[in-house]
Write a protein that holds these residues in place. Structure first.
Motif, short mmCIF file in Angstrom:
data_model
loop_
_atom_site.label_atom_id
_atom_site.label_comp_id
_atom_site.label_asym_id
_atom_site.label_seq_id
_atom_site.Cartn_x
_atom_site.Cartn_y
_atom_site.Cartn_z
N ALA A 177 -13.08 57.54 -11.35
CA ALA A 177 -11.65 57.31 -11.09
C ALA A 177 -10.78 58.02 -12.13
CB ALA A 177 -11.35 55.81 -11.09
N LYS A 178 -11.22 58.06 -13.37
CA LYS A 178 -10.41 58.64 -14.45
C LYS A 178 -10.52 60.16 -14.57
CE LYS A 178 -9.91 54.99 -17.85
NZ LYS A 178 -10.20 54.56 -19.21
N ALA A 179 -11.68 60.71 -14.30
CA ALA A 179 -11.92 62.14 -14.56
C ALA A 179 -10.99 63.08 -13.80
CB ALA A 179 -13.37 62.48 -14.27
N PRO A 180 -10.71 62.87 -12.52
CA PRO A 180 -9.90 63.86 -11.79
C PRO A 180 -8.53 64.14 -12.41
CG PRO A 180 -11.00 62.42 -10.23
CD PRO A 180 -11.23 61.84 -11.61
N ALA A 181 -7.88 63.16 -12.94
CA ALA A 181 -6.55 63.35 -13.53
C ALA A 181 -6.60 64.23 -14.78
CB ALA A 181 -5.92 62.00 -13.87
N HIS A 182 -7.70 64.19 -15.50
CA HIS A 182 -7.81 64.91 -16.78
C HIS A 182 -8.71 66.14 -16.70
CE1 HIS A 182 -5.65 61.60 -18.54
NE2 HIS A 182 -6.49 60.78 -17.95
N PHE A 183 -9.32 66.36 -15.53
CA PHE A 183 -10.25 67.48 -15.41
C PHE A 183 -9.59 68.85 -15.61
CE2 PHE A 183 -12.70 70.75 -13.24
CZ PHE A 183 -13.90 70.63 -13.92
N PRO A 184 -8.40 69.12 -15.06
CA PRO A 184 -7.82 70.45 -15.28
C PRO A 184 -7.64 70.79 -16.77
CG PRO A 184 -6.71 69.36 -13.47
CD PRO A 184 -7.60 68.33 -14.11
N ALA A 185 -7.19 69.86 -17.57
CA ALA A 185 -7.01 70.12 -19.00
C ALA A 185 -8.38 70.23 -19.71
CB ALA A 185 -6.17 69.02 -19.64
N HIS A 186 -9.33 69.42 -19.29
CA HIS A 186 -10.68 69.48 -19.84
C HIS A 186 -11.31 70.84 -19.51
CE1 HIS A 186 -14.74 68.08 -20.88
NE2 HIS A 186 -15.15 68.41 -19.67
N SER A 216 -20.35 58.28 -20.32
CA SER A 216 -19.22 58.11 -19.42
C SER A 216 -18.61 56.72 -19.53
CB SER A 216 -19.68 58.31 -17.97
OG SER A 216 -20.15 59.61 -17.78
N ALA A 217 -17.28 56.66 -19.38
CA ALA A 217 -16.59 55.38 -19.29
C ALA A 217 -17.02 54.70 -17.98
CB ALA A 217 -15.07 55.60 -19.28
N ASP A 218 -16.85 53.39 -17.92
CA ASP A 218 -17.27 52.64 -16.74
C ASP A 218 -16.65 53.16 -15.45
OD1 ASP A 218 -18.92 51.04 -18.25
OD2 ASP A 218 -17.43 49.46 -18.49
N ASP A 219 -15.44 53.67 -15.52
CA ASP A 219 -14.72 54.14 -14.34
C ASP A 219 -14.53 55.65 -14.36
OD1 ASP A 219 -13.07 54.07 -16.51
OD2 ASP A 219 -11.41 53.09 -15.50
N VAL A 220 -15.56 56.38 -14.77
CA VAL A 220 -15.44 57.83 -14.95
C VAL A 220 -15.00 58.53 -13.67
CG1 VAL A 220 -17.86 58.42 -14.50
CG2 VAL A 220 -16.50 59.86 -16.00
N ASP A 261 -27.02 61.70 -12.68
CA ASP A 261 -26.13 60.56 -12.42
C ASP A 261 -25.13 60.49 -13.56
OD1 ASP A 261 -24.84 58.11 -12.11
OD2 ASP A 261 -26.67 57.01 -11.65
N PRO A 262 -23.98 61.17 -13.42
CA PRO A 262 -23.01 61.23 -14.52
C PRO A 262 -22.52 59.85 -14.99
CG PRO A 262 -22.41 62.77 -12.80
CD PRO A 262 -23.54 61.94 -12.26
N GLN A 263 -22.41 58.90 -14.07
CA GLN A 263 -21.95 57.58 -14.48
C GLN A 263 -22.94 56.92 -15.41
OE1 GLN A 263 -18.88 55.67 -13.68
NE2 GLN A 263 -19.81 54.91 -15.54
N LYS A 264 -24.20 56.98 -15.06
CA LYS A 264 -25.25 56.33 -15.86
C LYS A 264 -25.68 57.17 -17.05
CE LYS A 264 -29.62 56.06 -14.68
NZ LYS A 264 -30.93 56.20 -14.81
N VAL A 284 -12.01 59.01 -20.67
CA VAL A 284 -12.92 59.36 -19.58
C VAL A 284 -14.37 59.18 -20.04
CG1 VAL A 284 -13.67 61.21 -18.01
CG2 VAL A 284 -11.23 60.94 -18.57
N VAL A 285 -14.59 59.39 -21.33
CA VAL A 285 -15.88 59.08 -21.94
C VAL A 285 -15.68 57.92 -22.90
CG1 VAL A 285 -16.77 61.43 -21.68
CG2 VAL A 285 -15.65 60.79 -23.79
N ARG A 286 -16.68 57.05 -22.98
CA ARG A 286 -16.55 55.88 -23.86
C ARG A 286 -17.09 56.15 -25.25
NH1 ARG A 286 -21.62 53.65 -23.97
NH2 ARG A 286 -22.84 53.94 -22.08
N ALA A 287 -17.96 57.16 -25.36
CA ALA A 287 -18.54 57.49 -26.66
C ALA A 287 -19.14 58.90 -26.59
CB ALA A 287 -19.64 56.49 -27.03
N TYR A 288 -19.33 59.49 -27.76
CA TYR A 288 -19.99 60.79 -27.82
C TYR A 288 -20.82 60.85 -29.09
CZ TYR A 288 -16.49 62.26 -31.25
OH TYR A 288 -15.69 62.35 -32.36
N GLU A 289 -21.75 61.78 -29.08
CA GLU A 289 -22.60 62.01 -30.25
C GLU A 289 -22.79 63.52 -30.38
OE1 GLU A 289 -27.13 60.97 -31.77
OE2 GLU A 289 -26.44 60.18 -29.87
N ILE A 290 -22.73 64.01 -31.60
CA ILE A 290 -23.01 65.42 -31.86
C ILE A 290 -24.32 65.48 -32.63
CG2 ILE A 290 -22.25 67.54 -32.99
CD1 ILE A 290 -19.36 66.52 -32.68
#
Length: 90
Positions: free
Chosen positions: A15-24, A9-13, A45-48, A75-81
């Protein structure tokens, strides 16, 4: 072989997630409807700890992430597959 996507998660997940959640969510629904997305959710704990999704194939995981509004909008700062070998328990 399945594929697991781990999102950090980004540091401010919160705050950022609600605006982009419908498209996600629409993207999640699309991948689930065609059988590519098997499971998805946040950790306690989604933030951590972030979140995780399990896809039918690595290709579907890569495709999802490439167009995910959470990735595209920070909304996310990094990902791994990771490839994941599922073991069925009787």
């Amino acid at each position: 072989m399945k594929a697991v996507v781990l999102y950090a998660s980004a540091d401010d997940v919160a705050a950022k997630a609600p605006a982009h959640f419908p498209a996600h969510k629409a993207r999640l629904d699309e991948y689930a409807a065609r059988g590519d997305l098997l499971m998805v959710g946040t950790f306690a704990d989604p933030q951590k700890d972030g979140s995780m999704a399990v896809f039918r194939t690595r290709e579907s995981a890569e495709s999802f992430v490439a167009g995910d509004p959470f990735v595209l909008n920070g909304v996310v700062r990094a990902y791994e597959i990771r490839d994941w070998q599922e073991i069925l328990v009787p």
